[in-house]
Write an enzyme that holds these catalytic residues in place. Structure first.
Site, PDB file in Angstrom:
ATOM      1  N   ASP A  73      21.967  -7.205  -8.989  1.00 23.98           N
ATOM      2  CA  ASP A  73      22.908  -7.974  -8.166  1.00 23.98           C
ATOM      3  C   ASP A  73      23.964  -7.080  -7.521  1.00 23.98           C
ATOM      4  OD1 ASP A  73      22.774 -10.743  -7.551  1.00 23.98           O
ATOM      5  OD2 ASP A  73      22.804 -11.204  -9.682  1.00 23.98           O
ATOM      6  N   HIS A 110      27.697 -13.393  -8.804  1.00 24.51           N
ATOM      7  CA  HIS A 110      26.632 -13.220  -9.801  1.00 24.51           C
ATOM      8  C   HIS A 110      26.941 -12.078 -10.778  1.00 24.51           C
ATOM      9  CE1 HIS A 110      23.754 -15.204  -6.635  1.00 24.51           C
ATOM     10  NE2 HIS A 110      24.660 -16.030  -7.107  1.00 24.51           N
ATOM     11  N   TYR A 114      27.924 -12.171 -15.019  1.00 26.32           N
ATOM     12  CA  TYR A 114      27.347 -11.442 -16.166  1.00 26.32           C
ATOM     13  C   TYR A 114      28.462 -10.734 -16.925  1.00 26.32           C
ATOM     14  CZ  TYR A 114      23.092 -12.090 -13.364  1.00 26.32           C
ATOM     15  OH  TYR A 114      22.087 -12.629 -12.617  1.00 26.32           O
ATOM     16  N   GLU A 190      14.786 -10.429  -5.272  1.00 23.57           N
ATOM     17  CA  GLU A 190      15.298 -11.803  -5.441  1.00 23.57           C
ATOM     18  C   GLU A 190      14.322 -12.715  -6.180  1.00 23.57           C
ATOM     19  OE1 GLU A 190      18.178 -13.021  -4.443  1.00 23.57           O
ATOM     20  OE2 GLU A 190      18.946 -11.563  -3.008  1.00 23.57           O
TER      21      GLU A 190
HETATM   22 FE   LIG Z   1      22.462 -12.519  -6.847  1.00 19.26          FE
HETATM   23 FE   LIG Z   2      20.359 -12.884  -4.096  1.00 14.89          FE
END
Ligand SMILES: [Fe+2]
Ligand SMILES: [Fe+2]
Length: 359
Positions: A73, A110, A114, A190
């Site tokens: 990410d 994203h 995490y 992705e």
């Molecule tokens: Fe992402």
């Molecule tokens: Fe993405």
């Protein structure tokens, strides 16, 4: 006085959202924005009761998976999405807006999520050690090198295309091939590479454990799912402009690239999942998603169809989830209007815009 930097036929222009650039981008725009969420929307504290009871090897596998996702990410946000956005012709203001929005989600939402999970579950020395593990992991580093390598290539071609295309003898085919390959790398990341990492949180979620982290994973997964579809759609459009001969050549390249990544993926999965006895299941799941990525790009599946662990499918099955009411979100969360998407929502007929959620 003549402005030598500006010519009428090359004038700057604004994004005019009153006109559709194509028959799918504004629909993706709507879907992306309706799905917007913030990492802090989900409180992770309720997971701690379960986390504390887990064996060290399970905690390690869980956190290492999220670390792999973090790396993917991070670069998808820092370079992957931006470089694809920049490579589009200047006239595509709406397409660029959609890609830029996606880019912002990758790292700022994203990757940050995490980190929020790490910060809740782990101590700072353990987090530091985890990141060092990723920096030294041969297969993870190789996967990053392969994917980011194509992003960097396109970055270089973007520059050449922008500043040297006026030169005599300039041909833009190399640029367009680099653009398409970067899109393939993006869709592989992705729709495929994320899934070895998604497996474990889904495995827990499917059994009703670590539900808050699982909810985060589901929100991320929902985003990545439309990212892969959108970039795949752009890649297919570009691919159609190539000659048959070049298409054949590039198709061979796609399967070679897939195999190269797959080899690294398998070793990465073994290094994380052997300890918890799930390697075989995860590899099956990864092959299943590799086929989905190929489908997004308009290619035939490569791997045989296999049965995926039902517990994970249960965690993955978006229709059975609480995503439309966000029942597990923290107090400060404002309910958003959002509908679950289906693959069928993204099949666009020519000259017709299918609204999301319409049957
Ligand atoms: Fe992402
Ligand atoms: Fe993405």
């Amino acid at each position: 006085m003549e402005n030598k930097f500006k010519k009428f036929d090359n004038a700057f222009e604004g994004a005019n959202w009153n006109e559709h650039e194509d028959d799918f981008t504004q629909a993706f725009y709507e879907q992306n924005l309706s799905q917007f969420w913030r990492p802090e929307d989900i409180s992770l504290q309720p997971d701690l009761n379960v986390w504390e009871t887990l064996k060290p090897e399970i905690k390690l596998a869980y956190s290492r998976n999220l670390l792999v996702l973090t790396f993917l990410d991070t670069y998808q946000g820092d370079i992957g999405m931006p470089v694809v956005s920049r490579s589009l012709d200047e006239k595509f203001h709406q397409r660029k807006a959609v890609l830029n929005f996606m880019a912002a989600m990758e790292n700022a939402v994203h990757a940050k999520s995490y980190s929020n999970i790490f910060m809740t579950y782990m101590t700072t020395p353990d987090i530091d050690e985890l990141f060092k593990w990723g920096e030294k992991h041969k297969n993870l580093q190789r996967i990053m090198e392969l994917i980011v390598g194509y992003y960097k290539d396109l970055d270089r071609y973007n520059y050449i295309h922008k500043f040297e295309s006026m030169k005599k003898g300039y041909k833009d085919l190399d640029f367009r091939i680099a653009q398409w390959k970067a899109m393939v790398a993006s869709v592989f990341l992705e729709t495929w590479l994320f899934y070895s990492g998604f497996y474990y949180p889904l495995f827990f979620y499917g059994q009703g454990k670590l539900m808050q982290a699982g909810e985060i994973i589901n929100l991320i997964l929902r985003d990545e799912s439309i990212h892969g579809l959108y970039v795949g759609r752009l890649a297919q459009e570009l691919f159609e402009t190539f000659s048959n001969e070049l298409q054949d050549e590039l198709q061979t390249w796609v399967y070679q690239f897939l195999n190269e990544l797959y080899h690294e993926e398998v070793e990465l999965i073994e290094s994380i999942y052997d300890e918890v006895g799930l390697t075989h299941d995860v590899i099956v799941f990864v092959r299943y998603n590799a086929n989905k990525a190929l489908m997004n790009l308009g290619f035939d599946p490569y791997f045989e169809q296999e049965d995926v662990n039902p517990v994970v499918l249960n965690g993955l099955n978006t229709e059975t989830k609480t995503m439309d009411n966000f029942s597990m979100k923290g107090n400060g969360y404002q309910k958003m209007k959002s509908e679950m998407i289906k693959d069928a929502d993204f099949y666009f007929e020519k000259e017709k815009i299918i609204k999301f959620g319409d049957e």
